[in-house]
Enzyme design. Structure first.
Site: not given
Lengths: 411, 338
Positions: B129, B89, B29, B60, B84
């Protein structure tokens, strides 16, 4: 229970003891569905996702624009493949029932899908099968002994005892390893096809998934990536009506045909009579040519019926009427191709019977040979050392240590 | 030799591999036109084209699955998972497919995919995150797991990962992308120009997967750590005035057991430091390994310094983050006379 709930619970048309009812099935007459150019835009051919491409009519003639006009010799080869697949399946079921193998899954009733598609593809095209595509192996000429040895987990098992029966693979034959986890192969096939395009190669990928497995997120991933990159891939939904005991309505099949799933992604969807060898062949040629020429992916829904149980581990009489297969409106793909060849004057009941006996004997001979290489319980055994191989390309220290430990325990 | 931060070092590794091997492709992405949200792939699409550096859908699972398919078809994909925290998914495709393909096909099919993904906290990223999920992947048979702690290792390990025929999950501690971080958020940020491992050769070189690195030799205690925590451990040992032997694990699978055990046998004491949560974390595996191999050399129980067993909180970043104070506390505990 609240009978006035707005929650809709899908039901199959009939459960055991009830009369089979296939009135939900929309069936087009043979020959009536138009065949567009292979570069047609998805939005201009949306009706293909709702109609049903059929070539063989009730009189066993092949008609209409999807008729692939194969030589009778090719049709005889196809019939042989379908018969061999069915006999192989029957033999392997009996072997499992006799305790010779742990598990089996038959493809009875839907053999035409794998056989016709494999014959319509080129040898370099890569197949990413589900677990009910044994016809691919038959059509590409893999020895049945090899398949049987895999099911036996014996000394000649291509998987070295690491996979349940039927989880075959064949690198040289361009058939990908069967996972066992559903639908994972579908976006992988898209990636394979993307790589072929990146490398400028002409090969395409084809993949198969059941009606029930379309509910997995991987199906959405596959259609998204196939559409975004216009990957040269053929995505097949084999709608055999049943996912173990779960009717296809639970995957959304009662709202729209599975072929129509492609439309939201801008991918053409084609609904085809999966028990009509010629229709499946014709549709596959169209989709393969479209992909090969750079016009992108196609989603094909094969309407068929799973005549056997899901696997040797379930009893279908517990969840659906036994008579369904007899009442299935699209008939038996083997019988339909056979009657077509007879109508063409290229086959007869006598020849059929002779071939049947020959194939029965061939399968039995293969089984005897496979058994000579060992079974789970008798004869030569795989070396348990093999268990530690192929986790990585080179065995790391911790696995060497564990292998030595097991060796010591066994000595 | 040039001075590079970790982002530049990773970029350089991918640049070199794209140039050396036509089978290498990058996907993920925002990795293409934009060059990645952390800029790790900056300029690569311009240089190698849209067919080698692919912007992907936000998917993902789709990225991982198509990378596997590409790998099976002879490419060497480097797939970026933007954080990470977003890797889940793709979990089934990693665990059931990528990791086991070679095994289940008895060596006939494999996919040499490198999965790059920024991990770890200290950036006010909250629970979506900041995660350090390496321990989830070290429990999977068939993937290698790597986490560098500096630009030099990052480049050399990434080149090794891309060249490796096995799948590699390559964790990048994002708190140290731009400079080493010793856990003290009140100090001004320090760039990699101040650190010897910020000196990075411009050309091709590798750092082997499966080898840990002794960051500083010492005699009192062995600290086993990796990623951002290498720098926290160094600062803590100095602050506690303890002569610690600090080992940067670098590769969790395959684990360099010899380097670890030789050190602990020498020092007789061991502290394990990681950002990830404690329970069933990778530190538990290290603890077990040290106990099995070095029990008769140990002078004190092994100590673990980790993230608390809670999701990563936004507002309590520095109460959560296992900083110098907690490492010093563990060092003092392990140094106490019996």
């Amino acid at each position: 229970m609240n009978s006035k709930s707005r929650l809709h619970i899908p039901h199959p048309p009939a459960r055991p003891g009830e009369k089979p009812d296939f009135s939900y099935l929309q069936i087009s007459p043979a020959g009536v569905v138009a065949r567009p150019d292979v570069n047609a835009h998805a939005r201009d051919i949306e009706s293909l996702a709702y109609d049903m491409v059929r070539v063989l009519d009730d009189d066993h003639s092949a008609i209409g624009p999807w008729h692939p006009h194969l030589d009778p010799q090719d049709l005889q080869v196809a019939l042989r493949h379908i018969m061999l697949t069915r006999i192989f399946d029957d033999r392997m079921l009996r072997n499992q029932r006799q305790g010779k193998t742990t598990f089996y899954m038959k493809s009875t009733g839907e053999e035409a899908v794998s056989i016709a598609q494999c014959m319509a593809l080129e040898p370099g095209d890569m197949c990413f099968p589900s677990y009910r595509n044994q016809g691919l192996y038959v059509a590409r000429g893999r020895s049945l002994v090899d398949l049987m040895c895999q099911c036996l987990s014996n000394t000649r098992d291509m998987c070295k005892g690491r996979q349940m029966p039927i989880m075959y693979h064949w690198r040289e034959g361009r058939i990908f390893s069967i996972s066992g986890n559903l639908t994972t192969q579908v976006p992988q096939a898209v990636g394979w096809a993307m790589a072929a395009a990146i490398k400028g190669e002409d090969d395409i990928a084809a993949t198969w998934v059941g009606d029930g497995s379309t509910a997995e997120p991987d199906f959405h991933h596959a259609l998204t990536f196939a559409s975004v990159y216009q990957a040269p891939v053929l995505i097949n939904v084999v709608n055999n009506q049943w996912a173990i005991s779960t009717f296809q309505a639970f995957a959304g099949g009662e709202r729209r045909p599975f072929a129509a799933r492609g439309l939201g992604y801008g991918i053409p969807g084609i609904r085809v009579d999966g028990n009509d060898f010629l229709a499946v062949y014709g549709v596959t040629r169209w989709a393969a040519e479209r992909a090969r020429k750079g016009y992108g992916p196609t989603l094909v829904e094969h309407v068929t019926y799973r005549a056997s149980g899901h696997s040797t581990s379930d009893d279908p009489s517990r969840y659906r009427p036994k008579e369904e297969w007899d009442d299935w409106p699209l008939g038996d793909p083997l019988e339909r191709l056979k009657q077509h060849l007879i109508a063409l004057g290229e086959w007869s009941e006598d020849r059929h019977e002779t071939l049947n006996e020959e194939l029965e004997k061939h399968v039995m001979d293969c089984w005897k040979e496979a058994m000579s290489y060992g079974t789970l319980t008798d004869g030569p055994k795989l070396d348990p050392d093999e268990m530690f191989e192929d986790v990585f390309a080179e065995m790391p220290e911790h696995l060497k240590k564990q292998r030595a430990h097991l060796k010591k325990l066994r000595s | 030799m040039a001075n590079m931060n970790m982002i530049q070092a990773l970029n350089s590794a991918m640049d070199i591999m794209l140039a050396r091997d036509p089978a290498v492709v990058i996907m993920g992405e925002d990795v293409g036109y934009f060059g990645g949200v952390f800029r790790c792939t900056d300029g690569l699409q311009r240089k190698y084209g849209e067919h080698r550096v692919l912007d992907s859908p936000i998917s993902e699972g789709g990225i991982m699955a198509t990378a596997i398919g590409m790998g099976v078809n002879g490419l060497r994909p480097v797939a970026e998972i933007q954080f990470a925290d977003y890797i889940y998914p793709a979990f089934d495709q990693i665990v059931s497919e990528l990791a086991r393909l070679r095994y289940r096909s008895a060596g006939d099919f494999w996919a040499p995919v490198t999965v790059r993904t920024p991990c770890g906290g200290g950036i006010r990223g909250g629970q979506t995150h900041s995660q350090s999920p390496e321990g989830i992947f070290t429990h999977v048979c068939g993937v290698k797991v790597v986490m560098p702690s500096n630009p030099y290792d990052a480049k050399g390990l990434l080149i090794s990962a891309i060249e490796d025929d096995d799948p590699v999950i390559f964790f990048e501690p994002k708190r140290i992308y731009n400079g080493p971080f010793d856990g003290d958020a009140n100090k001004p940020a320090v760039p990699w120009t101040t650190h010897p491992k910020g000196d990075v050769p411009e050309g091709y070189y590798t750092v082997p997967i499966g080898k840990s690195d002794i960051v500083s030799a010492g005699t009192d205690v062995t600290i086993l750590t990796y990623g951002t925590m290498v720098h926290v451990a160094e600062a803590a040992a100095q602050r506690g005035n303890i002569d610690a032997e600090i080992i940067d694990i670098r590769t969790m699978i395959p684990l360099d057991v010899d380097t670890i055990t030789s050190s602990v046998k020498k020092t007789g004491r061991c502290v394990i430091v990681h950002e990830a949560t404690r329970f069933s974390g990778f530190g538990a595996e290290l603890t077990a390994t040290v106990q099995e191999e070095c029990f008769w050399h140990l002078e004190a129980p092994i100590q673990r310094v980790t993230g608390w067993d809670t999701p990563y909180p936004h507002a309590f970043e520095w109460e959560y983050f296992p900083g110098q104070e907690r490492v010093v506390e563990a060092l003092e505990l392990v140094m106490e006379p019996a």
